[in-house]
Design a protein around this motif. Structure first.
Motif, short mmCIF file in Angstrom:
data_model
loop_
_atom_site.label_atom_id
_atom_site.label_comp_id
_atom_site.label_asym_id
_atom_site.label_seq_id
_atom_site.Cartn_x
_atom_site.Cartn_y
_atom_site.Cartn_z
N ILE A 78 -13.08 -12.23 -14.19
CA ILE A 78 -11.88 -12.51 -13.42
C ILE A 78 -11.23 -11.20 -12.98
O ILE A 78 -11.00 -10.31 -13.80
CB ILE A 78 -10.88 -13.33 -14.26
N PHE A 79 -10.95 -11.09 -11.68
CA PHE A 79 -10.17 -9.93 -11.26
C PHE A 79 -9.06 -10.36 -10.31
O PHE A 79 -9.16 -11.38 -9.62
CB PHE A 79 -11.05 -8.83 -10.66
N SER A 80 -8.00 -9.57 -10.32
CA SER A 80 -6.84 -9.80 -9.48
C SER A 80 -6.67 -8.60 -8.56
O SER A 80 -6.53 -7.46 -9.03
CB SER A 80 -5.58 -9.99 -10.32
N TYR A 81 -6.69 -8.88 -7.25
CA TYR A 81 -6.53 -7.84 -6.23
C TYR A 81 -5.11 -7.96 -5.69
O TYR A 81 -4.77 -8.91 -5.00
CB TYR A 81 -7.57 -8.07 -5.12
N VAL A 82 -4.26 -6.99 -6.03
CA VAL A 82 -2.83 -7.09 -5.75
C VAL A 82 -2.54 -6.62 -4.32
O VAL A 82 -2.89 -5.50 -3.93
CB VAL A 82 -2.01 -6.28 -6.77
N LEU A 83 -1.87 -7.48 -3.56
CA LEU A 83 -1.57 -7.21 -2.15
C LEU A 83 -0.11 -6.86 -1.91
O LEU A 83 0.19 -6.05 -1.02
CB LEU A 83 -1.96 -8.42 -1.30
N ALA A 101 0.55 -3.04 -5.85
CA ALA A 101 -0.21 -3.27 -4.62
C ALA A 101 -1.20 -2.13 -4.39
O ALA A 101 -0.86 -0.95 -4.53
CB ALA A 101 0.73 -3.40 -3.43
N GLY A 102 -2.43 -2.48 -4.07
CA GLY A 102 -3.50 -1.50 -3.93
C GLY A 102 -4.34 -1.38 -5.18
O GLY A 102 -5.39 -0.73 -5.16
N GLY A 103 -3.91 -2.01 -6.26
CA GLY A 103 -4.65 -1.94 -7.52
C GLY A 103 -5.39 -3.23 -7.81
O GLY A 103 -5.15 -4.27 -7.22
N VAL A 104 -6.32 -3.13 -8.76
CA VAL A 104 -7.12 -4.27 -9.19
C VAL A 104 -7.14 -4.29 -10.70
O VAL A 104 -7.34 -3.25 -11.35
CB VAL A 104 -8.57 -4.17 -8.68
N GLN A 105 -6.91 -5.46 -11.29
CA GLN A 105 -7.13 -5.61 -12.72
C GLN A 105 -8.30 -6.55 -12.94
O GLN A 105 -8.49 -7.51 -12.19
CB GLN A 105 -5.89 -6.12 -13.45
N TYR A 106 -9.10 -6.24 -13.94
CA TYR A 106 -10.35 -6.97 -14.19
C TYR A 106 -10.43 -7.36 -15.67
O TYR A 106 -10.13 -6.54 -16.55
CB TYR A 106 -11.54 -6.11 -13.80
N ILE A 147 -8.15 -0.47 -11.83
CA ILE A 147 -8.47 0.61 -10.91
C ILE A 147 -7.44 0.60 -9.78
O ILE A 147 -6.99 -0.47 -9.37
CB ILE A 147 -9.90 0.47 -10.37
N ASP A 148 -7.06 1.77 -9.32
CA ASP A 148 -6.16 1.90 -8.16
C ASP A 148 -6.98 2.37 -6.96
O ASP A 148 -7.74 3.34 -7.06
CB ASP A 148 -5.05 2.91 -8.45
N LEU A 149 -6.78 1.68 -5.84
CA LEU A 149 -7.48 2.03 -4.61
C LEU A 149 -6.46 2.56 -3.61
O LEU A 149 -5.52 1.86 -3.24
CB LEU A 149 -8.18 0.79 -4.03
N SER A 150 -6.66 3.79 -3.17
CA SER A 150 -5.75 4.38 -2.21
C SER A 150 -6.09 3.90 -0.80
O SER A 150 -7.18 3.36 -0.55
CB SER A 150 -5.83 5.91 -2.26
N ASN A 151 -5.20 4.11 0.13
CA ASN A 151 -5.47 3.77 1.52
C ASN A 151 -6.70 4.52 2.04
O ASN A 151 -7.53 3.96 2.77
CB ASN A 151 -4.26 4.06 2.39
N ALA A 181 -13.71 -3.32 -1.16
CA ALA A 181 -12.51 -3.49 -0.36
C ALA A 181 -12.60 -2.59 0.86
O ALA A 181 -13.22 -1.52 0.82
CB ALA A 181 -11.26 -3.15 -1.16
N ALA A 182 -11.99 -3.03 1.96
CA ALA A 182 -11.97 -2.21 3.17
C ALA A 182 -10.76 -2.57 4.01
O ALA A 182 -10.27 -3.71 3.97
CB ALA A 182 -13.24 -2.40 3.99
N THR A 183 -10.28 -1.60 4.78
CA THR A 183 -9.29 -1.86 5.82
C THR A 183 -9.86 -1.37 7.15
O THR A 183 -10.66 -0.43 7.18
CB THR A 183 -7.95 -1.14 5.54
N LEU A 184 -9.45 -2.04 8.22
CA LEU A 184 -9.98 -1.72 9.54
C LEU A 184 -8.87 -1.77 10.58
O LEU A 184 -8.07 -2.70 10.61
CB LEU A 184 -11.05 -2.73 9.96
#
Length: 247
Positions: A78-83, A101-106, A147-151, A181-184
């Motif tokens: 289970i993971f949560s992708y915070v928006l 926001a930008g982080g994920v917990q697993y 984990i934290d994902l930067s822009n 994850a990706a942004t476009l």
């Protein structure tokens, strides 16, 4: 997942099936508003029971100060992708964290774990995607990670954050899956390949984009069968998750 022909497009060796946002299951508990891509809770649709080893995608909005009380899980990844906002987690393993926001917990539930998840803000709503994957092995030792994902990590590229082998600094899962994850925006484009023997799923968290010429918007999902090249482009404030899944 059974295929609804009106949403299916064959392009070369790849077959694409759109799961429209508007057709997802809905739940409204006042403090929680949720959209279910697959059957979950009181929402049941035999045509949407999962895809490969991807079992749950819930798009959840939680009001300030509310959340999910202590409850058990077993044999689910289970993971949560915070928006938006932040998500606070506590579990029976002694873990506690707040992911913004930008982080994920697993959490790998494995042989069994109990946990709670709350919106720590008393005033601001929070939004996250809750995802369940099925493990390749049963009753493994439970685990937790964030984990934290930067822009920059995901701007115009697929950022791997969860994988079976923990490669490239990703979190390690018991599921046979790689999740990106990706942004476009504007002229940005991403190319990748879906290998033989795999399945793909794209979940649009925000904005809009095209995948191999198929237009997708916020909340839409895209099931991909077959193998071949994939192109993500025409992004407009787009934020997506891409799943490379076991068949």
């Amino acid at each position: 997942m059974n295929i609804k022909k009106k949403y299916t497009t064959q392009k070369g060796s790849l077959r694409f099936t759109v799961r429209p946002s508007r057709e997802r299951g809905r739940a409204d508990f006042g403090w929680l508003k949720s959209a279910h891509s697959f059957s979950f809770g009181e929402y049941y649709d035999p045509q949407h029971m999962g895809f490969g080893n991807l079992r749950v995608i819930n798009d959840d909005i939680v009001t300030g100060g509310k959340g999910f009380g202590r409850h058990p899980h077993k044999n689910a990844e289970i993971f949560s992708y915070v928006l938006e906002g932040a998500l606070e987690h506590k579990d029976s393993l002694g873990n506690g964290s707040v992911v913004s926001a930008g982080g994920v917990q697993y959490m790998s539930a494995g042989s069994g774990v109990t946990h709670s998840e709350f919106n720590p803000s008393s005033t601001d709503k929070m939004r996250f995607l809750q995802i369940w994957l099925m493990p390749a092995r049963q009753n493994t030792k439970p685990a937790y990670d964030t984990i934290d994902l930067s822009n920059d990590d995901k701007s115009g590229k697929l950022k791997l954050f969860l994988s079976r082998d923990g490669r490239n600094g990703s979190m390690t899962t018991q599921a046979d899956a790689s999740v990106y994850a990706a942004t476009l925006e504007d002229s940005q484009a991403i190319s990748t390949d879906l290998k033989v023997g795999r399945k793909g799923w794209v979940q649009v968290a925000n904005g809009s984009l095209n995948v191999n010429g198929i237009a997708l918007s916020k909340g839409d999902g895209l099931a991909i069968d077959g193998s071949g090249p994939l192109t993500f482009d025409q992004g407009n404030a787009a934020e997506i998750l891409f799943f490379d899944l076991a068949r």
